[in-house]
Structures are given as C-alpha cells and as structure tokens.
Scaffold this motif. Structure first.
Motif, PDB file in Angstrom:
ATOM      1  N   MET A  88      65.025 -58.363  44.088  1.00  0.00           N
ATOM      2  CA  MET A  88      64.605 -58.600  42.719  1.00  0.00           C
ATOM      3  C   MET A  88      63.300 -59.378  42.696  1.00  0.00           C
ATOM      4  N   SER A  89      62.396 -59.035  41.815  1.00  0.00           N
ATOM      5  CA  SER A  89      61.226 -59.830  41.499  1.00  0.00           C
ATOM      6  C   SER A  89      60.863 -59.536  40.048  1.00  0.00           C
ATOM      7  N   GLY A  90      60.018 -60.343  39.501  1.00  0.00           N
ATOM      8  CA  GLY A  90      59.633 -60.192  38.111  1.00  0.00           C
ATOM      9  C   GLY A  90      58.749 -61.354  37.735  1.00  0.00           C
ATOM     10  N   SER A  91      58.902 -61.873  36.522  1.00  0.00           N
ATOM     11  CA  SER A  91      58.123 -63.027  36.105  1.00  0.00           C
ATOM     12  C   SER A  91      58.958 -64.288  36.272  1.00  0.00           C
ATOM     13  N   ALA A  92      58.310 -65.342  36.716  1.00  0.00           N
ATOM     14  CA  ALA A  92      59.002 -66.612  36.940  1.00  0.00           C
ATOM     15  C   ALA A  92      58.131 -67.749  36.439  1.00  0.00           C
ATOM     16  N   VAL A  93      58.750 -68.683  35.754  1.00  0.00           N
ATOM     17  CA  VAL A  93      58.107 -69.939  35.369  1.00  0.00           C
ATOM     18  C   VAL A  93      58.789 -71.058  36.131  1.00  0.00           C
ATOM     19  N   VAL A  94      57.990 -71.916  36.750  1.00  0.00           N
ATOM     20  CA  VAL A  94      58.499 -73.092  37.450  1.00  0.00           C
ATOM     21  C   VAL A  94      57.937 -74.319  36.758  1.00  0.00           C
ATOM     22  N   ILE A  95      58.804 -75.255  36.386  1.00  0.00           N
ATOM     23  CA  ILE A  95      58.381 -76.487  35.721  1.00  0.00           C
ATOM     24  C   ILE A  95      58.419 -77.621  36.729  1.00  0.00           C
ATOM     25  N   GLY A  96      57.263 -78.212  36.972  1.00  0.00           N
ATOM     26  CA  GLY A  96      57.160 -79.325  37.902  1.00  0.00           C
ATOM     27  C   GLY A  96      56.481 -78.909  39.192  1.00  0.00           C
ATOM     28  N   ALA A  97      55.333 -79.530  39.495  1.00  0.00           N
ATOM     29  CA  ALA A  97      54.588 -79.194  40.707  1.00  0.00           C
ATOM     30  C   ALA A  97      54.680 -80.292  41.751  1.00  0.00           C
ATOM     31  N   GLY A  98      55.864 -80.946  41.796  1.00  0.00           N
ATOM     32  CA  GLY A  98      56.172 -81.773  42.950  1.00  0.00           C
ATOM     33  C   GLY A  98      56.427 -80.880  44.145  1.00  0.00           C
ATOM     34  N   ILE A  99      56.969 -81.435  45.214  1.00  0.00           N
ATOM     35  CA  ILE A  99      57.079 -80.618  46.420  1.00  0.00           C
ATOM     36  C   ILE A  99      58.083 -79.488  46.247  1.00  0.00           C
ATOM     37  N   LEU A 100      59.160 -79.698  45.497  1.00  0.00           N
ATOM     38  CA  LEU A 100      60.129 -78.609  45.325  1.00  0.00           C
ATOM     39  C   LEU A 100      59.569 -77.518  44.427  1.00  0.00           C
ATOM     40  N   GLY A 101      58.979 -77.897  43.300  1.00  0.00           N
ATOM     41  CA  GLY A 101      58.432 -76.892  42.397  1.00  0.00           C
ATOM     42  C   GLY A 101      57.259 -76.147  42.999  1.00  0.00           C
ATOM     43  N   SER A 102      56.344 -76.863  43.643  1.00  0.00           N
ATOM     44  CA  SER A 102      55.187 -76.207  44.259  1.00  0.00           C
ATOM     45  C   SER A 102      55.618 -75.286  45.395  1.00  0.00           C
ATOM     46  N   SER A 103      56.605 -75.742  46.185  1.00  0.00           N
ATOM     47  CA  SER A 103      57.095 -74.908  47.287  1.00  0.00           C
ATOM     48  C   SER A 103      57.761 -73.643  46.765  1.00  0.00           C
ATOM     49  N   LEU A 104      58.531 -73.773  45.682  1.00  0.00           N
ATOM     50  CA  LEU A 104      59.185 -72.592  45.116  1.00  0.00           C
ATOM     51  C   LEU A 104      58.151 -71.635  44.518  1.00  0.00           C
ATOM     52  N   ALA A 105      57.157 -72.168  43.807  1.00  0.00           N
ATOM     53  CA  ALA A 105      56.107 -71.305  43.254  1.00  0.00           C
ATOM     54  C   ALA A 105      55.374 -70.570  44.366  1.00  0.00           C
ATOM     55  N   HIS A 106      55.114 -71.267  45.457  1.00  0.00           N
ATOM     56  CA  HIS A 106      54.449 -70.646  46.606  1.00  0.00           C
ATOM     57  C   HIS A 106      55.296 -69.516  47.178  1.00  0.00           C
ATOM     58  N   ARG A 107      56.583 -69.798  47.373  1.00  0.00           N
ATOM     59  CA  ARG A 107      57.470 -68.792  47.969  1.00  0.00           C
ATOM     60  C   ARG A 107      57.630 -67.584  47.049  1.00  0.00           C
ATOM     61  N   LEU A 108      57.873 -67.817  45.759  1.00  0.00           N
ATOM     62  CA  LEU A 108      58.057 -66.702  44.829  1.00  0.00           C
ATOM     63  C   LEU A 108      56.791 -65.857  44.712  1.00  0.00           C
ATOM     64  N   ALA A 109      55.633 -66.504  44.659  1.00  0.00           N
ATOM     65  CA  ALA A 109      54.374 -65.753  44.588  1.00  0.00           C
ATOM     66  C   ALA A 109      54.189 -64.903  45.832  1.00  0.00           C
ATOM     67  N   ARG A 110      54.528 -65.450  46.994  1.00  0.00           N
ATOM     68  CA  ARG A 110      54.413 -64.669  48.227  1.00  0.00           C
ATOM     69  C   ARG A 110      55.412 -63.520  48.258  1.00  0.00           C
ATOM     70  N   ASP A 111      56.533 -63.690  47.560  1.00  0.00           N
ATOM     71  CA  ASP A 111      57.553 -62.634  47.513  1.00  0.00           C
ATOM     72  C   ASP A 111      57.265 -61.572  46.449  1.00  0.00           C
ATOM     73  N   GLY A 112      56.142 -61.705  45.747  1.00  0.00           N
ATOM     74  CA  GLY A 112      55.751 -60.682  44.786  1.00  0.00           C
ATOM     75  C   GLY A 112      56.051 -60.984  43.339  1.00  0.00           C
ATOM     76  N   TRP A 113      56.528 -62.198  43.035  1.00  0.00           N
ATOM     77  CA  TRP A 113      56.793 -62.567  41.655  1.00  0.00           C
ATOM     78  C   TRP A 113      55.487 -62.911  40.934  1.00  0.00           C
TER      79      TRP A 113
END
Length: 362
Positions: free
Chosen positions: A1-26
């Motif tokens: 699954m991929s699609g659109s994702a919003v992540v709130i918070g650019a601490g290490i958990l939020g930034s890491s998740l945004a990085h991973r999801l973007a690399r996965d095609g989200w």
C-alpha cells in the motif's frame, strides 16, 4: 500500500517516518511548528546515546542494532558524521541484574558485547573509582549520536526523497490524506487527548567543566540501578551528566524551563563517587529535556480508535531517539498493512515493569 501521508512533528520519529514513507513511494507532507531539532523538543539536544542493551527485551535490542545500520546509511546519504562509536560502559551492581540480562540477549542476537572487571574503568575513563561495582558491561560498537544534527539531517533526507516540509502547527483532525500520523513527541498528548497513555515530564541535563574529559576517547556510561548516565565533552561541549529519575509533569510550551533544586546535588554526588577528579568541576550549562513517558516505557504505534486513517507514533520514554530510523521502518510496514502491529505498542492497559531506560522510571 502507498498513497498520501501527512506526518505531524519533525522530531526524530516524525522525520524518520517521513523519510521512510517518501522512499517507499508515498506522497508525504511533514508538518513542524518550530523546526527540526529545535531546543524545545526531545530531539533538540547535542547528544543522545545509542546502545543495544535493553535487559531481557530482544525486540528493542534488535531494533537498536538495526538502527545502527540505518544511521550509517543516513551518514552516507547526507555526508554528515552522526554516530560517534565511542562505546558504552554499563556499571553493574549485581551478577544477575539488568546488565546480566542484557548480556545474555546481546550474545544470543550476535551483537558485540564484553564483560569486564570493575577495574577496567581505570583504562576507560580519565578518573574512575570502581566502588561497589560487580562488573562493567561493555558495548564496543555503541556510542553517541549527534542528536540535533541527526534530526536535521533526517528531515533534509526526507525532503530530498520527495517529502514536503511545512513550517506550521497542524492538528490531526483538520488534515486530509490517506494516512495521518501524529508523531509530535511531547506535544502528542495535547493533540490527541486521553486516547494515548503518555505523561510528559521534565528531565534535567547538566554540563560540568570545560572539556577536560572528552568523548571520544572516553566512552559514554550508564548506571542503570542508580538512574544516571553521561559522557565526556563531545565536540567541545562539556561533561554531560543526566540524572534519570522521573521528573515532574511538564508542558513543552508553557512550563518554566528551570533547573530542579536537587539535580546539581545528585549529579555532583555521583561525580564524587564514580569520577572523583571531576567532583568540583564548575556547572557550565544545563538544559531541560521533555520525556514522553509511557507506563511501561514501550513506544506507542497505534491506530486512533475514533478515526480510522489516523495513527499515533511516540512515547519515546527517554530512550527512543536511537531507534528512530528502525522504528520508522517498522511503523511504515505496519501503516502500509504489511505487518500486524505489536500489541505492546497499542493503546490498551499498560503496567509498570522493568524500565527500558534506567530504574529511575519505575
């Protein structure tokens, strides 16, 4: 699954998740009301430990070891040195406590670890007294992360992978996307209310001297049973001593950032006991770090019970930073539906057990 994702918070958990999801095609949008690595957040300090010992908990040991690999990948991707492999020394006070449990798990997982006699500290630290220690658990490939730099580097990597970073405050109920993940650290409870088992506390971090003891070559250290940890001067800072007893309730925006009355005394008493040459070093600086604590110190990764496309990610509990990229990798699989979420990270009842940080949280 991929699609659109919003992540709130650019601490290490939020930034890491945004990085991973973007690399996965989200298609990823990352919201941050201040800036990545800002001083108000738990991701904003100059250093955080990376260690693999987690008592009898093998999941966290594997996660931290995987995170080490991912931190090295991020260094190669961004051209920044983020992980300082100084080693971490655990001061063990019994033959069958946290450190012995950790040793068994690390050996079973193939993660480098050694058991040293208490006198080995004389070779590790510029001043050291073994006192009542039974042994030192030595993690040679553990060390220190440059936390603020690492958070900024992760956010930059997310942006380079295609994520959009928006500098404004966001609330999960007002955003439209296939998936909305609130990873707002100490701000998470104020955004999601009673749905999440997190208490935010104030924790003091103190700095002594003017660089007489540096890391490296000296390692970082943790005294689990006494609930205190530290390291030498990193990058020209000062000796860091952090009492780890659970602090008072704290609002990251409204509470006054003042040094607790007993913190300096606790830190100095420990310096005098373990590192006597530095007992009279001047207090050169201090900071306040917000901890987002869960009752059992396990993280939170759970779908909102009231809104199907919303997820909560947080509860770092004072030990989450090191796990950032590995926890994001796991969270991305769960959010995508590729893996069932572990019940320990859910919103159900939690009871206190052995802490994954130090004994100070129990």
């Amino acid at each position: 699954m991929s699609g659109s994702a919003v992540v709130i918070g650019a601490g290490i958990l939020g930034s890491s998740l945004a990085h991973r999801l973007a690399r996965d095609g989200w298609d990823v949008t990352l919201y941050e009301q201040y800036e990545p690595g800002n001083e108000r957040s738990a991701s904003g300090g100059e250093s955080r430990l990376i260690r693999y010992a987690h008592g009898s908990d093998s999941w966290h040991a594997r996660s931290a070891w995987r995170a080490r690999e991912l931190w090295r990948e991020l260094e190669a991707e961004t051209g920044r040195e983020l992980l300082v492999e100084s080693g971490v020394a655990w001061f063990a006070r019994s033959e069958d406590g946290w450190e012995a449990q950790s040793e068994r798990v690390l050996r079973a997982e193939g993660i480098p670890v050694e058991r040293l006699g208490p006198e080995a500290g004389l070779d590790l630290f510029p001043s050291y007294a073994p006192g009542d220690l039974e042994f030192i658990l030595w993690e040679p490939q553990a060390g220190v992360l440059r936390a603020r730099d690492a958070t900024k580097a992760t956010a930059l990597a997310a942006e380079r992978a295609g994520a959009r970073i928006i500098r404004e405050k966001a609330e999960p109920g007002r955003l439209e996307a296939d998936v909305v993940v609130c990873a707002a650290g100490a701000w998470l409870p104020s955004l999601v209310g009673d749905e999440i088992p997190i208490r935010v506390t104030r924790q003091d971090v103190l700095y002594f001297g003017a660089g007489e003891w540096t890391t490296p070559p000296a390692p970082a250290w943790v005294d689990y049973d006494r609930a205190i940890y530290g390291l030498g001067a990193l990058d020209g800072a000062a000796v860091k001593i952090a009492p780890d007893l659970e602090g008072p309730t704290f609002d990251p925006d409204l509470s006054e950032r003042v040094l607790s009355a007993n913190s300096e005394g606790l830190a100095r008493a420990y310096l005098g006991e373990r590192f006597p040459a530095f007992a009279d070093s001047p207090l050169s600086a201090w900071t306040v770090c917000p901890y987002a604590l869960t009752p059992d110190t396990n993280f939170v990764l759970a779908r909102s019970p009231s809104v199907e496309n919303q997820w909560w990610l947080g509860g770092g509990s004072g030990h989450g930073f090191k796990h950032g990229p590995a926890l994001a990798e796991y969270a991305a699989r769960v959010i995508a539906g590729d893996e069932e979420p572990d019940e320990r990270f859910g919103l159900g009842p939690r009871s206190r057990g052995p802490s994954l940080r130090t004994a100070g949280s129990t």
